[in-house]
Scaffold this motif. Structure first.
Motif, PDB file in Angstrom:
ATOM      1  N   PHE A 133      59.151  56.456  79.513  1.00 35.21           N
ATOM      2  CA  PHE A 133      58.292  56.941  78.431  1.00 35.21           C
ATOM      3  C   PHE A 133      58.958  58.096  77.658  1.00 35.21           C
ATOM      4  CE2 PHE A 133      54.619  59.356  76.849  1.00 35.21           C
ATOM      5  CZ  PHE A 133      53.971  58.354  76.165  1.00 35.21           C
ATOM      6  N   ALA A 134      59.414  59.110  78.364  1.00 32.11           N
ATOM      7  CA  ALA A 134      60.224  60.186  77.780  1.00 32.11           C
ATOM      8  C   ALA A 134      61.419  60.328  78.709  1.00 32.11           C
ATOM      9  CB  ALA A 134      59.437  61.478  77.691  1.00 32.11           C
ATOM     10  N   ASP A 135      62.613  60.183  78.152  1.00 27.56           N
ATOM     11  CA  ASP A 135      63.758  59.942  79.031  1.00 27.56           C
ATOM     12  C   ASP A 135      65.025  60.501  78.384  1.00 27.56           C
ATOM     13  OD1 ASP A 135      65.740  58.769  80.605  1.00 27.56           O
ATOM     14  OD2 ASP A 135      64.704  56.850  80.784  1.00 27.56           O
ATOM     15  N   GLY A 136      65.662  61.452  79.025  1.00 31.44           N
ATOM     16  CA  GLY A 136      66.872  62.064  78.474  1.00 31.44           C
ATOM     17  C   GLY A 136      68.151  61.430  79.006  1.00 31.44           C
ATOM     18  N   THR A 137      68.032  60.326  79.744  1.00 35.23           N
ATOM     19  CA  THR A 137      69.231  59.696  80.307  1.00 35.23           C
ATOM     20  C   THR A 137      69.908  58.820  79.248  1.00 35.23           C
ATOM     21  OG1 THR A 137      68.047  57.752  81.152  1.00 35.23           O
ATOM     22  CG2 THR A 137      68.193  59.688  82.604  1.00 35.23           C
ATOM     23  N   TYR A 138      71.035  58.244  79.611  1.00 37.65           N
ATOM     24  CA  TYR A 138      71.784  57.430  78.652  1.00 37.65           C
ATOM     25  C   TYR A 138      72.303  56.180  79.344  1.00 37.65           C
ATOM     26  CZ  TYR A 138      75.722  59.592  81.051  1.00 37.65           C
ATOM     27  OH  TYR A 138      76.589  60.004  82.023  1.00 37.65           O
ATOM     28  N   ARG A 139      72.722  55.205  78.539  1.00 41.98           N
ATOM     29  CA  ARG A 139      73.272  53.942  79.053  1.00 41.98           C
ATOM     30  C   ARG A 139      74.603  53.674  78.358  1.00 41.98           C
ATOM     31  NH1 ARG A 139      69.238  55.207  81.155  1.00 41.98           N
ATOM     32  NH2 ARG A 139      67.245  54.097  81.403  1.00 41.98           N
ATOM     33  N   PRO A 140      75.643  53.306  79.109  1.00 42.93           N
ATOM     34  CA  PRO A 140      76.903  52.907  78.469  1.00 42.93           C
ATOM     35  C   PRO A 140      76.825  51.479  77.937  1.00 42.93           C
ATOM     36  CG  PRO A 140      77.109  52.798  80.857  1.00 42.93           C
ATOM     37  CD  PRO A 140      75.703  53.252  80.574  1.00 42.93           C
ATOM     38  N   ILE A 141      77.495  51.236  76.843  1.00 44.01           N
ATOM     39  CA  ILE A 141      77.575  49.878  76.263  1.00 44.01           C
ATOM     40  C   ILE A 141      79.053  49.562  76.037  1.00 44.01           C
ATOM     41  CG2 ILE A 141      76.958  48.397  74.316  1.00 44.01           C
ATOM     42  CD1 ILE A 141      74.501  50.184  73.873  1.00 44.01           C
ATOM     43  N   PRO A 142      79.630  48.667  76.840  1.00 44.75           N
ATOM     44  CA  PRO A 142      81.054  48.351  76.652  1.00 44.75           C
ATOM     45  C   PRO A 142      81.330  47.842  75.234  1.00 44.75           C
ATOM     46  CG  PRO A 142      80.245  47.438  78.726  1.00 44.75           C
ATOM     47  CD  PRO A 142      79.043  47.940  77.980  1.00 44.75           C
ATOM     48  N   ASN A 143      82.482  48.200  74.708  1.00 47.16           N
ATOM     49  CA  ASN A 143      82.817  47.851  73.317  1.00 47.16           C
ATOM     50  C   ASN A 143      82.818  46.347  73.076  1.00 47.16           C
ATOM     51  OD1 ASN A 143      83.777  48.376  70.624  1.00 47.16           O
ATOM     52  ND2 ASN A 143      85.805  47.756  71.315  1.00 47.16           N
ATOM     53  N   ASN A 144      83.137  45.569  74.109  1.00 41.84           N
ATOM     54  CA  ASN A 144      83.235  44.118  73.911  1.00 41.84           C
ATOM     55  C   ASN A 144      81.932  43.387  74.211  1.00 41.84           C
ATOM     56  OD1 ASN A 144      83.149  44.464  76.622  1.00 41.84           O
ATOM     57  ND2 ASN A 144      85.099  43.439  77.088  1.00 41.84           N
ATOM     58  N   THR A 145      80.810  44.118  74.302  1.00 39.94           N
ATOM     59  CA  THR A 145      79.527  43.478  74.626  1.00 39.94           C
ATOM     60  C   THR A 145      79.086  42.537  73.506  1.00 39.94           C
ATOM     61  OG1 THR A 145      78.865  45.455  75.848  1.00 39.94           O
ATOM     62  CG2 THR A 145      77.116  43.923  75.239  1.00 39.94           C
ATOM     63  N   ALA A 146      78.638  41.346  73.872  1.00 39.54           N
ATOM     64  CA  ALA A 146      78.100  40.412  72.882  1.00 39.54           C
ATOM     65  C   ALA A 146      76.745  40.930  72.400  1.00 39.54           C
ATOM     66  CB  ALA A 146      77.943  39.034  73.510  1.00 39.54           C
ATOM     67  N   PRO A 147      76.446  40.797  71.109  1.00 38.70           N
ATOM     68  CA  PRO A 147      75.168  41.322  70.579  1.00 38.70           C
ATOM     69  C   PRO A 147      73.948  40.807  71.339  1.00 38.70           C
ATOM     70  CG  PRO A 147      76.587  40.621  68.780  1.00 38.70           C
ATOM     71  CD  PRO A 147      77.280  40.221  70.047  1.00 38.70           C
ATOM     72  N   GLY A 148      74.002  39.570  71.804  1.00 38.86           N
ATOM     73  CA  GLY A 148      72.861  38.996  72.509  1.00 38.86           C
ATOM     74  C   GLY A 148      72.592  39.629  73.863  1.00 38.86           C
ATOM     75  N   ASP A 149      73.547  40.411  74.348  1.00 42.34           N
ATOM     76  CA  ASP A 149      73.371  41.062  75.649  1.00 42.34           C
ATOM     77  C   ASP A 149      72.763  42.454  75.530  1.00 42.34           C
ATOM     78  OD1 ASP A 149      74.390  38.875  76.955  1.00 42.34           O
ATOM     79  OD2 ASP A 149      76.453  39.637  76.932  1.00 42.34           O
ATOM     80  N   ILE A 150      72.467  42.874  74.290  1.00 42.67           N
ATOM     81  CA  ILE A 150      71.907  44.212  74.075  1.00 42.67           C
ATOM     82  C   ILE A 150      70.441  44.087  73.683  1.00 42.67           C
ATOM     83  CG2 ILE A 150      72.021  46.284  72.622  1.00 42.67           C
ATOM     84  CD1 ILE A 150      75.049  45.753  72.343  1.00 42.67           C
ATOM     85  N   ILE A 151      69.568  44.814  74.392  1.00 40.48           N
ATOM     86  CA  ILE A 151      68.149  44.850  74.028  1.00 40.48           C
ATOM     87  C   ILE A 151      67.726  46.305  73.833  1.00 40.48           C
ATOM     88  CG2 ILE A 151      67.580  42.653  75.121  1.00 40.48           C
ATOM     89  CD1 ILE A 151      66.383  44.215  77.458  1.00 40.48           C
ATOM     90  N   MET A 152      66.460  46.503  73.524  1.00 46.51           N
ATOM     91  CA  MET A 152      65.936  47.831  73.176  1.00 46.51           C
ATOM     92  C   MET A 152      64.692  48.109  74.014  1.00 46.51           C
ATOM     93  SD  MET A 152      64.451  48.862  69.406  1.00 46.51           S
ATOM     94  CE  MET A 152      65.944  49.241  68.517  1.00 46.51           C
TER      95      MET A 152
END
Lengths: 155, 234
Positions: free
Chosen positions: A58-77
């Protein structure tokens, strides 16, 4: 066109309701390399992450890495706020996370290289200071990745 | 966003980026920001318009040439909203369903699911659905069970992810055809014409009535929909 003054009064009041004192002391890092030699990373506060990663809370100061070669379909929100449009991002990942645009800049020789990892935070419901720890950790990771500069996108 | 720019720069990483709320950026004063007049959710302006997006990125990258800061520059070009008349017509004709909430949501899902699949093809298989561990059928079934029993969902973590998936599923179905859409029109249809919109409106009212859970209500409906909530509840 959307400016704050175009929004309904309650929307304006929500967005400007808090007094935000300037972050101090002022900071300024001059890039050492010209743009065509820079190694760049993308960082967004759109609450993006890989499918299968832990969702943002709900309120979250953490982060997530996203590899540069990630396919767009593998990223959600998993952003907590419901007060912004998600339909544009559904149509085009670059509207929020412009990784294809930066790959094109790389192909054109406009930037030096792209980081191995980009990062996403979730910018909602927290004071600016809540991101200090996560930002310091990401700065360390970026230096390990030889990154010179970061391109930031909100949502 | 401003805070991240500030803390990264303090650690020796140069930053530039987009500002969507100029007032926040002006107050916090991060090192380099390009303010854009685009809607929240669209920091690069226009989906599937690489030329437009490149122009915005170029303007933000040019801030690296500044000798000192903080720099807050205004981007001079707006991203025009798609005219409703030129957007593709909605493929689904929603009608008020009858019966239990489980039946109403199941009927609506049968109506909309072919369009979700068509939208999936249009987007080359990309979808933002997937925050929840449950399939859309299970999600709507459980929503219906809770509404029929007039109870607040027990597993709020599951519920938060599942409402995100349900809304996304509908919006991707409603924009299944090729073309540029008017986002406000899509949301208006979701909130005011669908059983899902009515269901979430009812959940919102139930959370608001719950002394310990009222805070959860604000991640159910946008303020825009709340302004007309009375019209959406059955």
């Amino acid at each position: 066109m959307v400016r704050l003054s175009d929004l309904p009064h309650d929307e304006q009041a929500h967005l400007t309701g808090k007094a935000l004192p300037p972050l101090r002391p002022p900071v300024w890092t001059t890039p050492i390399e010209p743009l065509k030699n820079m190694r760049l990373a993308l960082i967004t506060t759109a609450g993006l992450h890989l499918r299968g990663d832990p969702l943002f809370e709900f309120a979250d100061g953490t982060y997530r890495p996203i590899p540069n070669n990630t396919a767009p379909g593998d990223i959600i929100m998993s952003h907590s706020s419901v007060n912004f449009d998600r339909t544009g991002f559904s149509e085009d990942i670059n509207l929020v996370f412009p990784v294809d645009r930066f790959r094109e800049l790389l192909d054109q020789g406009m930037v030096g290289s792209l980081a191995d990892f980009h990062y996403s935070f979730m910018g909602a419901g927290l004071e600016p200071q809540a991101f200090e720890k996560g930002a310091a950790q990401v700065a360390g990771l970026l230096k390990q990745d030889q990154v010179d500069a970061v391109f930031l996108t909100p949502v | 966003m401003s805070a991240l720019g500030y803390y990264l720069e303090r650690a020796g990483i140069a930053t530039t980026g987009i500002s969507l709320v100029r007032e926040h950026t002006a107050q916090l004063q991060p090192p380099r920001s390009l303010w854009v007049s685009f809607p929240l959710g669209r920091p690069l302006g226009i989906p599937n318009d690489a030329e437009f997006q490149h122009a915005v990125i170029k303007a933000a990258l040019e801030l690296f040439e500044e000798a000192s800061g903080p720099v807050l520059r205004d981007y001079p070009i707006d991203a025009p909203e798609v005219a409703i008349e030129s957007a593709p017509a909605c493929p689904v004709n929603f009608q008020r369903q009858s019966g239990s909430w489980q039946d109403r949501l199941a009927s609506e899902l049968a109506l909309i699911s072919p369009w979700y699949e068509i939208g999936l093809d249009k987007r080359a298989g990309r979808t933002l659905v997937g925050a929840s561990t449950s399939h859309i059928h299970e999600i709507l079934q459980r929503f219906g069970e809770d509404l029929d029993a007039h109870r607040i969902p027990a597993d709020l973590k599951w519920f938060k992810a599942s409402i995100e998936d349900a809304k996304t599923y509908y919006l991707e179905a409603l924009s299944a055809e090729p073309g540029q859409y008017n986002a406000r029109q899509l949301y208006r249809k979701l909130w005011h014409e669908t059983e899902l919109g009515r269901a979430l409106g009812l959940f919102h009212a139930m959370f608001m009535d719950h002394p310990q859970r009222a805070g959860f209500a604000r991640i159910l409906l946008p303020r825009d929909a709340l302004r007309r909530i009375d019209d959406t509840l059955s």
